[in-house]
Write a protein that holds these residues in place. Structure first.
Motif, PDB file in Angstrom:
ATOM      1  N   ASP A  44     -13.438 -48.393 -45.930  1.00  0.00           N
ATOM      2  CA  ASP A  44     -12.352 -48.966 -45.142  1.00  0.00           C
ATOM      3  C   ASP A  44     -11.533 -49.879 -46.021  1.00  0.00           C
ATOM      4  N   ALA A  45     -10.229 -49.822 -45.845  1.00  0.00           N
ATOM      5  CA  ALA A  45      -9.337 -50.718 -46.577  1.00  0.00           C
ATOM      6  C   ALA A  45      -8.728 -51.729 -45.610  1.00  0.00           C
ATOM      7  N   MET A  46      -8.433 -52.908 -46.111  1.00  0.00           N
ATOM      8  CA  MET A  46      -7.717 -53.918 -45.336  1.00  0.00           C
ATOM      9  C   MET A  46      -6.543 -54.428 -46.173  1.00  0.00           C
ATOM     10  N   VAL A  47      -5.391 -54.533 -45.523  1.00  0.00           N
ATOM     11  CA  VAL A  47      -4.160 -54.924 -46.200  1.00  0.00           C
ATOM     12  C   VAL A  47      -3.651 -56.229 -45.576  1.00  0.00           C
ATOM     13  N   GLU A  48      -3.294 -57.170 -46.439  1.00  0.00           N
ATOM     14  CA  GLU A  48      -2.711 -58.435 -45.985  1.00  0.00           C
ATOM     15  C   GLU A  48      -1.482 -58.153 -45.122  1.00  0.00           C
ATOM     16  N   ASN A  49      -1.357 -58.869 -44.043  1.00  0.00           N
ATOM     17  CA  ASN A  49      -0.254 -58.720 -43.086  1.00  0.00           C
ATOM     18  C   ASN A  49      -0.398 -57.510 -42.172  1.00  0.00           C
ATOM     19  N   VAL A  50      -1.343 -56.627 -42.479  1.00  0.00           N
ATOM     20  CA  VAL A  50      -1.605 -55.513 -41.569  1.00  0.00           C
ATOM     21  C   VAL A  50      -2.921 -55.786 -40.834  1.00  0.00           C
ATOM     22  N   HIS A  51      -3.978 -56.057 -41.597  1.00  0.00           N
ATOM     23  CA  HIS A  51      -5.301 -56.263 -41.001  1.00  0.00           C
ATOM     24  C   HIS A  51      -5.724 -57.721 -40.969  1.00  0.00           C
ATOM     25  N   PHE A  52      -5.089 -58.537 -41.782  1.00  0.00           N
ATOM     26  CA  PHE A  52      -5.387 -59.967 -41.725  1.00  0.00           C
ATOM     27  C   PHE A  52      -4.127 -60.721 -42.122  1.00  0.00           C
ATOM     28  N   LEU A  53      -4.131 -62.016 -41.842  1.00  0.00           N
ATOM     29  CA  LEU A  53      -2.942 -62.825 -42.057  1.00  0.00           C
ATOM     30  C   LEU A  53      -3.152 -63.714 -43.287  1.00  0.00           C
ATOM     31  N   PRO A  54      -2.065 -63.998 -43.999  1.00  0.00           N
ATOM     32  CA  PRO A  54      -2.193 -64.790 -45.226  1.00  0.00           C
ATOM     33  C   PRO A  54      -2.910 -66.123 -45.010  1.00  0.00           C
ATOM     34  N   ASP A  55      -2.795 -66.698 -43.773  1.00  0.00           N
ATOM     35  CA  ASP A  55      -3.463 -67.979 -43.562  1.00  0.00           C
ATOM     36  C   ASP A  55      -4.817 -67.844 -42.874  1.00  0.00           C
ATOM     37  N   ASP A  56      -5.327 -66.622 -42.735  1.00  0.00           N
ATOM     38  CA  ASP A  56      -6.700 -66.469 -42.249  1.00  0.00           C
ATOM     39  C   ASP A  56      -7.655 -67.107 -43.256  1.00  0.00           C
ATOM     40  N   PRO A  57      -8.750 -67.692 -42.778  1.00  0.00           N
ATOM     41  CA  PRO A  57      -9.707 -68.278 -43.729  1.00  0.00           C
ATOM     42  C   PRO A  57     -10.263 -67.185 -44.652  1.00  0.00           C
ATOM     43  N   PRO A  58     -10.183 -67.375 -45.968  1.00  0.00           N
ATOM     44  CA  PRO A  58     -10.642 -66.321 -46.891  1.00  0.00           C
ATOM     45  C   PRO A  58     -12.107 -65.929 -46.677  1.00  0.00           C
ATOM     46  N   GLN A  59     -12.928 -66.891 -46.251  1.00  0.00           N
ATOM     47  CA  GLN A  59     -14.334 -66.561 -45.966  1.00  0.00           C
ATOM     48  C   GLN A  59     -14.424 -65.456 -44.925  1.00  0.00           C
ATOM     49  N   THR A  60     -13.609 -65.574 -43.856  1.00  0.00           N
ATOM     50  CA  THR A  60     -13.738 -64.578 -42.791  1.00  0.00           C
ATOM     51  C   THR A  60     -13.063 -63.267 -43.165  1.00  0.00           C
ATOM     52  N   VAL A  61     -12.073 -63.282 -44.050  1.00  0.00           N
ATOM     53  CA  VAL A  61     -11.439 -62.018 -44.471  1.00  0.00           C
ATOM     54  C   VAL A  61     -12.482 -61.102 -45.127  1.00  0.00           C
ATOM     55  N   GLY A  62     -13.251 -61.664 -46.052  1.00  0.00           N
ATOM     56  CA  GLY A  62     -14.283 -60.870 -46.723  1.00  0.00           C
ATOM     57  C   GLY A  62     -15.368 -60.418 -45.761  1.00  0.00           C
ATOM     58  N   ARG A  63     -15.779 -61.332 -44.916  1.00  0.00           N
ATOM     59  CA  ARG A  63     -16.856 -60.996 -43.980  1.00  0.00           C
ATOM     60  C   ARG A  63     -16.400 -59.940 -42.986  1.00  0.00           C
ATOM     61  N   LYS A  64     -15.136 -60.042 -42.545  1.00  0.00           N
ATOM     62  CA  LYS A  64     -14.659 -59.041 -41.581  1.00  0.00           C
ATOM     63  C   LYS A  64     -14.613 -57.654 -42.211  1.00  0.00           C
ATOM     64  N   LEU A  65     -14.154 -57.596 -43.451  1.00  0.00           N
ATOM     65  CA  LEU A  65     -14.102 -56.301 -44.140  1.00  0.00           C
ATOM     66  C   LEU A  65     -15.498 -55.686 -44.256  1.00  0.00           C
ATOM     67  N   LEU A  66     -16.455 -56.511 -44.661  1.00  0.00           N
ATOM     68  CA  LEU A  66     -17.824 -56.002 -44.779  1.00  0.00           C
ATOM     69  C   LEU A  66     -18.364 -55.594 -43.408  1.00  0.00           C
ATOM     70  N   ARG A  67     -18.090 -56.414 -42.401  1.00  0.00           N
ATOM     71  CA  ARG A  67     -18.628 -56.137 -41.072  1.00  0.00           C
ATOM     72  C   ARG A  67     -18.009 -54.881 -40.440  1.00  0.00           C
ATOM     73  N   CYS A  68     -16.737 -54.637 -40.707  1.00  0.00           N
ATOM     74  CA  CYS A  68     -16.120 -53.399 -40.193  1.00  0.00           C
ATOM     75  C   CYS A  68     -16.823 -52.178 -40.779  1.00  0.00           C
ATOM     76  N   ASN A  69     -17.143 -52.259 -42.050  1.00  0.00           N
ATOM     77  CA  ASN A  69     -17.864 -51.153 -42.682  1.00  0.00           C
ATOM     78  C   ASN A  69     -19.303 -51.070 -42.174  1.00  0.00           C
ATOM     79  N   LEU A  70     -19.936 -52.225 -41.990  1.00  0.00           N
ATOM     80  CA  LEU A  70     -21.296 -52.230 -41.441  1.00  0.00           C
ATOM     81  C   LEU A  70     -21.306 -51.622 -40.041  1.00  0.00           C
ATOM     82  N   SER A  71     -20.211 -51.831 -39.308  1.00  0.00           N
ATOM     83  CA  SER A  71     -20.120 -51.277 -37.961  1.00  0.00           C
ATOM     84  C   SER A  71     -20.134 -49.749 -37.992  1.00  0.00           C
TER      85      SER A  71
END
Lengths: 329, 329
Positions: free
Chosen positions: A54-81
């Motif tokens: 799965d790929a995630m793109v800034e401004n498409v799947h997450f926002l520039p001001d999202d906490p960077p910790q959660t950006v990485g975790r969300k990407l991993l969790r989407c794949n884990l799902s």
């Protein structure tokens, strides 16, 4: 003979230093310290492997001001799902990181800290990756590998006429969380934003022998039920009143029901369960997982008919749902 | 009860139609027709798996007017080269595709046609992928999987004092090809541009038992030899006059030698070969592969000393090489 040192001889090239600084702490045994051309992984004997990306793109799947910790975790969790939907156990992951100039060292450090927390939580490790520059938005691409007993991966096909349609957890929190972050909705509890930023992959459920087919709900309950129906050549019915909502989603009020039914980012599991298994499931109301009990709810069923999905209100009347969910293109 | 069809009920969502239209023809048995949450792959019994991932970004790794067929093939071949460096056999690949609006349907069709040709040539198939939109340049990320007999993956560490430094094929063609495409160099033969756009992964060489360590040359011969030296805690010497050049590269003239030594995009293999194996290799001058004979050349050696690389001219004098090659960040 005196040999002048090369510019790059004593110091690591920037790319390598970047990898060591941020990603080395994530590397598992297969990664060969992230120093080699590739990872070497010994597959668990006698198991099949499950792979997703799965790929995630800034401004498409997450926002520039999202906490960077959660950006990485969300990407991993989407794949884990995706692994969870097949009943697979996580083994490892690979990452490509296309980095624009505005992504700072501190951002990357926090991003990796989030990934470290989650890979420890879910029992897998980094196997390899690639970093590159880009002039565009940050693009992250993650490939995940899991394992499953032979023939026991639960796929999207397998539902039979009469199977019940079941879902884990609650639906709509992620979509409402995005609305909240966009300022369209209030949520004093913080629950909705949390669910948007950190979905819970439903790993470790004993799906094989229980569900005839399953998938994760990532693009909206109605759209994803439609996929499941089409894949099985069946008609699916969703009873809207039975769709489980969190207290925070109920608090938002009935005007937001359609958002819950059609929004994305749930990462709950959608399953077809044959009648022979339904009584047991209904009387318990949950499934056990290593991460705690996961509530399960019957929200509809499959029947013979034109493949697709119909949503009904509490009186059995069809609800016309205009938007079918999220398309990535 | 008449149920109005949902907007998305009869037609596939755009993303799914896009996948079917372009990528379905690439899908192998593990891919489950690209209709599921993940691929299910049965690993070859008793083998280890080798995994690598590489991203390519428009304007960084390829140019908007590069032929789309070769963009896809180059991405796949760069990843195959990582497998080749370990002596692994290709099994499958996954792709993420972050698509900007200017990438047309026709571009994607040609891109996929190139990938189809190469996956048939190299004996692997698509296992899964993800497509998304982006406002920035096209970003492609490919994860590759190969297999190898247990313990026989040739890694970057293992070189001993006295090992010879060997390289497959010819060096510098890719870097000169880029210069040619940028209008800085003439090449009537077309060889250099071809090598830049379509590197040849050196798959199927019998590296185990021959080389003590190996890697592929992707970031420039000097820089990559430096990596190998550092990884092994040894000093490496390259005899510049022994570095094999193609007729087209020789034609370019001595002014371009430094570009050949430091430019990227060779995708040849760099190996440490112990003296006991070198005579045999030297007398043959090639290695057999399923894709034909691959010339091999001794270009230097490893000795005890400060880890790093030194390049010497034909008189044994150190050549000062200013640029160490390509860094991706």
């Amino acid at each position: 003979m005196t040999v002048p040192p090369l510019a790059n001889q004593t110091d690591l090239p920037r790319e390598f230093a970047f990898i060591r600084r941020h990603f080395a702490a994530l590397a598992g045994p297969a990664a060969l310290d992230l120093r080699d051309d590739a990872a070497v992984f010994t597959p668990p004997p006698g198991l099949q492997l499950v792979l997703a990306t799965d790929a995630m793109v800034e401004n498409v799947h997450f926002l520039p001001d999202d906490p960077p910790q959660t950006v990485g975790r969300k990407l991993l969790r989407c794949n884990l799902s995706d692994l969870a939907a097949m009943g697979a156990k996580p083994e490892g992951w690979l990452l490509t990181f296309a980095r624009p100039p505005h992504i700072t060292e501190d951002w990357v450090a926090q991003f990796c800290a989030g990934l470290k927390a989650d890979q420890d939580l879910y029992g897998l490790s980094l196997m390899g990756g690639d970093t590159t520059s880009t002039s565009g938005p940050l693009v992250l691409s993650l490939t995940i590998m899991g394992s499953v007993a032979p023939g026991q991966a639960v796929q999207r096909r397998g539902a039979q006429v009469g199977d019940g349609l079941w879902v884990t957890g609650t639906i709509g929190d992620g979509a409402l969380g995005l609305k909240m972050l966009q300022g369209q909705l209030e949520d004093g509890s913080g629950h909705l934003a949390q669910r948007y930023r950190l979905p819970e992959p439903r790993l470790g459920l004993d799906l094989y022998g229980l569900a005839t087919c399953a998938m994760d709900v990532s693009d909206g309950l109605v759209q994803d039920t439609g996929h499941l129906a089409r894949e099985n050549g069946l008609a699916a019915v969703i009873d809207a009143a039975k769709v489980p909502l969190s207290p925070a989603a109920r608090q938002a009020g009935p005007d937001w029901l359609r958002t819950c039914l059609t929004g994305g980012d749930d990462y709950e599991l959608l399953m077809a369960v044959p009648p022979a298994q339904e009584d047991r499931l209904a009387s318990k109301g949950y499934l056990e997982s290593p991460y705690g009990r996961v509530p399960v709810t019957r929200i509809g069923h499959f029947h013979a008919g034109t493949p697709g999905v119909q949503v009904r209100d509490e009186n059995g009347q069809a609800l016309h749902i205009e938007t079918g969910g999220w398309s990535h293109l």
